[in-house]
Write a protein that holds these residues in place. Structure first.
Motif, PDB file in Angstrom:
ATOM      1  N   ALA A  84       3.333  -5.314   5.517  1.00  0.00           N
ATOM      2  CA  ALA A  84       3.388  -3.865   5.712  1.00  0.00           C
ATOM      3  C   ALA A  84       4.118  -3.518   7.006  1.00  0.00           C
ATOM      4  CB  ALA A  84       1.973  -3.285   5.731  1.00  0.00           C
ATOM      5  N   ASP A  85       3.838  -4.250   8.068  1.00  0.00           N
ATOM      6  CA  ASP A  85       4.525  -4.007   9.342  1.00  0.00           C
ATOM      7  C   ASP A  85       6.022  -4.258   9.212  1.00  0.00           C
ATOM      8  OD1 ASP A  85       2.096  -3.406  10.488  1.00  0.00           O
ATOM      9  OD2 ASP A  85       1.836  -5.383  11.414  1.00  0.00           O
ATOM     10  N   ALA A  88      11.526  -2.171   9.136  1.00  0.00           N
ATOM     11  CA  ALA A  88      12.872  -2.303   8.585  1.00  0.00           C
ATOM     12  C   ALA A  88      13.337  -1.068   7.822  1.00  0.00           C
ATOM     13  CB  ALA A  88      12.938  -3.525   7.666  1.00  0.00           C
ATOM     14  N   LEU A  89      12.408  -0.416   7.115  1.00  0.00           N
ATOM     15  CA  LEU A  89      12.801   0.649   6.199  1.00  0.00           C
ATOM     16  C   LEU A  89      12.309   2.030   6.612  1.00  0.00           C
ATOM     17  CD1 LEU A  89      12.034  -1.253   2.861  1.00  0.00           C
ATOM     18  CD2 LEU A  89      14.260  -0.990   3.992  1.00  0.00           C
ATOM     19  N   GLY A  90      11.435   2.098   7.608  1.00  0.00           N
ATOM     20  CA  GLY A  90      10.863   3.380   7.977  1.00  0.00           C
ATOM     21  C   GLY A  90       9.778   3.770   6.987  1.00  0.00           C
ATOM     22  N   ALA A 129      -0.192   4.550   8.241  1.00  0.00           N
ATOM     23  CA  ALA A 129       0.768   5.471   8.845  1.00  0.00           C
ATOM     24  C   ALA A 129       1.272   6.513   7.865  1.00  0.00           C
ATOM     25  CB  ALA A 129       1.959   4.699   9.416  1.00  0.00           C
ATOM     26  N   THR A 130       1.358   6.150   6.571  1.00  0.00           N
ATOM     27  CA  THR A 130       1.894   7.070   5.556  1.00  0.00           C
ATOM     28  C   THR A 130       0.923   7.108   4.370  1.00  0.00           C
ATOM     29  OG1 THR A 130       3.227   5.256   4.639  1.00  0.00           O
ATOM     30  CG2 THR A 130       4.288   6.724   6.230  1.00  0.00           C
ATOM     31  N   PRO A 131      -0.104   7.949   4.430  1.00  0.00           N
ATOM     32  CA  PRO A 131      -1.117   7.979   3.368  1.00  0.00           C
ATOM     33  C   PRO A 131      -0.563   8.310   1.985  1.00  0.00           C
ATOM     34  CG  PRO A 131      -1.888   9.143   5.322  1.00  0.00           C
ATOM     35  CD  PRO A 131      -0.433   8.853   5.545  1.00  0.00           C
ATOM     36  N   HIS A 132       0.614   8.912   1.941  1.00  0.00           N
ATOM     37  CA  HIS A 132       1.179   9.300   0.644  1.00  0.00           C
ATOM     38  C   HIS A 132       1.767   8.118  -0.124  1.00  0.00           C
ATOM     39  CE1 HIS A 132       5.026   8.907   2.725  1.00  0.00           C
ATOM     40  NE2 HIS A 132       5.588   8.870   1.523  1.00  0.00           N
ATOM     41  N   THR A 133       1.974   6.982   0.530  1.00  0.00           N
ATOM     42  CA  THR A 133       2.629   5.835  -0.115  1.00  0.00           C
ATOM     43  C   THR A 133       1.940   5.505  -1.433  1.00  0.00           C
ATOM     44  OG1 THR A 133       3.331   4.899   2.011  1.00  0.00           O
ATOM     45  CG2 THR A 133       3.270   3.411   0.110  1.00  0.00           C
ATOM     46  N   ARG A 134       2.740   5.475  -2.486  1.00  0.00           N
ATOM     47  CA  ARG A 134       2.203   5.217  -3.823  1.00  0.00           C
ATOM     48  C   ARG A 134       2.144   3.717  -4.102  1.00  0.00           C
ATOM     49  NH1 ARG A 134       1.828   9.159  -7.417  1.00  0.00           N
ATOM     50  NH2 ARG A 134       2.390   7.811  -9.180  1.00  0.00           N
ATOM     51  N   ALA A 135       1.195   3.335  -4.968  1.00  0.00           N
ATOM     52  CA  ALA A 135       1.049   1.943  -5.383  1.00  0.00           C
ATOM     53  C   ALA A 135       1.129   1.879  -6.901  1.00  0.00           C
ATOM     54  CB  ALA A 135      -0.280   1.369  -4.907  1.00  0.00           C
ATOM     55  N   CYS A 175      11.667   2.985  -2.457  1.00  0.00           N
ATOM     56  CA  CYS A 175      10.751   2.108  -3.179  1.00  0.00           C
ATOM     57  C   CYS A 175      10.962   0.649  -2.782  1.00  0.00           C
ATOM     58  CB  CYS A 175      10.961   2.245  -4.687  1.00  0.00           C
ATOM     59  SG  CYS A 175      10.860   3.944  -5.303  1.00  0.00           S
ATOM     60  N   VAL A 176       9.874  -0.106  -2.791  1.00  0.00           N
ATOM     61  CA  VAL A 176       9.909  -1.544  -2.514  1.00  0.00           C
ATOM     62  C   VAL A 176       9.197  -2.259  -3.648  1.00  0.00           C
ATOM     63  CG1 VAL A 176       9.134  -3.406  -0.989  1.00  0.00           C
ATOM     64  CG2 VAL A 176       9.979  -1.256  -0.009  1.00  0.00           C
ATOM     65  N   VAL A 177       9.810  -3.328  -4.154  1.00  0.00           N
ATOM     66  CA  VAL A 177       9.164  -4.149  -5.169  1.00  0.00           C
ATOM     67  C   VAL A 177       8.877  -5.526  -4.592  1.00  0.00           C
ATOM     68  CG1 VAL A 177      11.422  -4.802  -6.159  1.00  0.00           C
ATOM     69  CG2 VAL A 177       9.323  -5.114  -7.501  1.00  0.00           C
TER      70      VAL A 177
END
Length: 357
Positions: free
Chosen positions: A154-155, A160-162, A187-193, A279-281
């Motif tokens: 996660a760090d 790297a990507l903000g 840091a970004t609670p909106h991040t989807r999983a 997005c990150v996979v």
């Protein structure tokens, strides 16, 4: 171009972190050589720090895949005996490599009536522990150090990507997706999983059954799986995953395994539908173990798998309990398991920390 050289004390340290590779306008791949090195190394080193893994203590675990390889690599470097309990699905080349690294591999030949091979493996693991004076079990399904180890991923993504808007990845023990997403959401609670599973896996409510696609899914509920982390869940078939694995290699020269292919299938579709999101996979492991299966046209044809055009997309469902013969998805909406309509009633409790003792 500036070239920097990093020096590592161990190969496991050198290979545990992913490389970040752009796969599309708004899609990046976190490409692992062997993802399970991260929790294996972290769990064993934490155990040494706590005094749970002293010299003479045997490491024992149940696994049929890459977590076993990661444990074997790290145990060899630490000079610890390792006993792995597996089942007939273990790849012959992996089995050979485990033995070469000094691991003892025990094979459970028959599945349990409830919980399949994973239950029979846990039962045999308990017997192995009873036969030895001192053992340490990493317990990847229930040890909180498994998801905790992915905080460094996660760090890395954040640096790297903000802002990362969505993480897509396969789900097995629950460690990689839950740990990575929790770290980002600090840091970004909106991040989807977006979780990627396969049909006949119990993880998100389907009834247990035979699964051709290995490396994701489960026959028991891991305690490390936090259902409230997930916004969406996708189920794909083995054939769809194999075809996507080959597309990932053909288009991006990424030689990954079918678990990565399944995640790529979902991520490519999701990123196209959400062009405003970064997005990150997660792509868990390399494809060398699958040269005679997913990368062999003859094997694919003999087993009824085709490498045709990619499916247009999944079929959305509103209930979780109906395995399909094609890719499907459900809006999970960060709900608890029992709050999602149609989830199969639990016939077994999640694998607890003490289950293998």
């Amino acid at each position: 171009m500036t070239v920097t050289t990093a020096l590592f004390d161990e190969i496991t340290e050198a290979q545990m972190m992913p490389r970040l590779v752009r796969l599309g306008p708004n899609l990046y791949g976190a490409v692992f050589t062997l993802m399970k090195l991260l929790p294996a190394r972290y769990i064993l080193r934490r155990a040494i720090e706590r005094g749970d893994l002293e010299p003479g203590t045997t490491v024992v675990e149940t696994t049929s895949g890459t977590f076993g390889l990661a444990l074997a690599m790290q145990s060899a470097l630490l000079g610890r005996e390792l006993v792995l309990v597996s089942d007939p699905a273990i790849d012959v080349h992996l089995h050979r490599r485990l033995r070469d690294l000094g691991a003892t591999v025990e094979i459970c030949r028959e599945p349990a009536p409830v919980g399949g091979y994973q239950r029979s493996r846990l039962d045999r693991l308990a017997e192995v522990r009873a036969e030895r004076a001192r053992t340490f079990c990493p317990e990847q399904y229930s040890n909180p150090d498994n998801p905790r180890s992915y905080g460094v991923v996660a760090d890395q993504l954040a640096r790297a990507l903000g802002q990362v808007d969505c993480v897509i990845g396969p789900v097995g023990s629950g460690g990689s997706m839950c740990g990575t997403v929790r770290g980002l959401r600090a840091a970004t609670p909106h991040t989807r999983a977006v979780g990627v599973d396969t049909h006949h896996s119990v993880l998100f409510g389907q009834p247990d059954g035979r699964r051709s696609l290995r490396g994701l899914g489960n026959s028991l509920w891991p305690a490390n799986l936090d259902h409230t982390v997930f916004d969406d869940v996708h189920w794909c078939t083995a054939g769809e995953a194999y075809a996507a694995t080959r597309r990932l290699h053909g288009r991006h020269a990424l030689y990954q395994g079918p678990t990565s292919g399944a995640a790529y299938l979902v991520a490519e579709w999701y990123a196209r539908r959400h062009p405003g999101e970064l997005c990150v996979v997660l792509l868990p492991d390399e494809g060398h173990r699958y040269q005679s299966t997913a990368y062999d046209d003859g094997w694919l044809a003999a087993n009824g798998y085709a490498l045709g055009d990619a499916p247009a997309g999944p079929v959305e469902t509103v209930t979780a309990d109906r395995p399909a013969d094609a890719w499907s998805w459900l809006r999970w909406n960060r709900r608890r398991y029992d709050d999602v309509p149609g989830t199969v009633a639990r016939t077994a409790e999640p694998v607890p920390a003490e289950a293998a003792r």
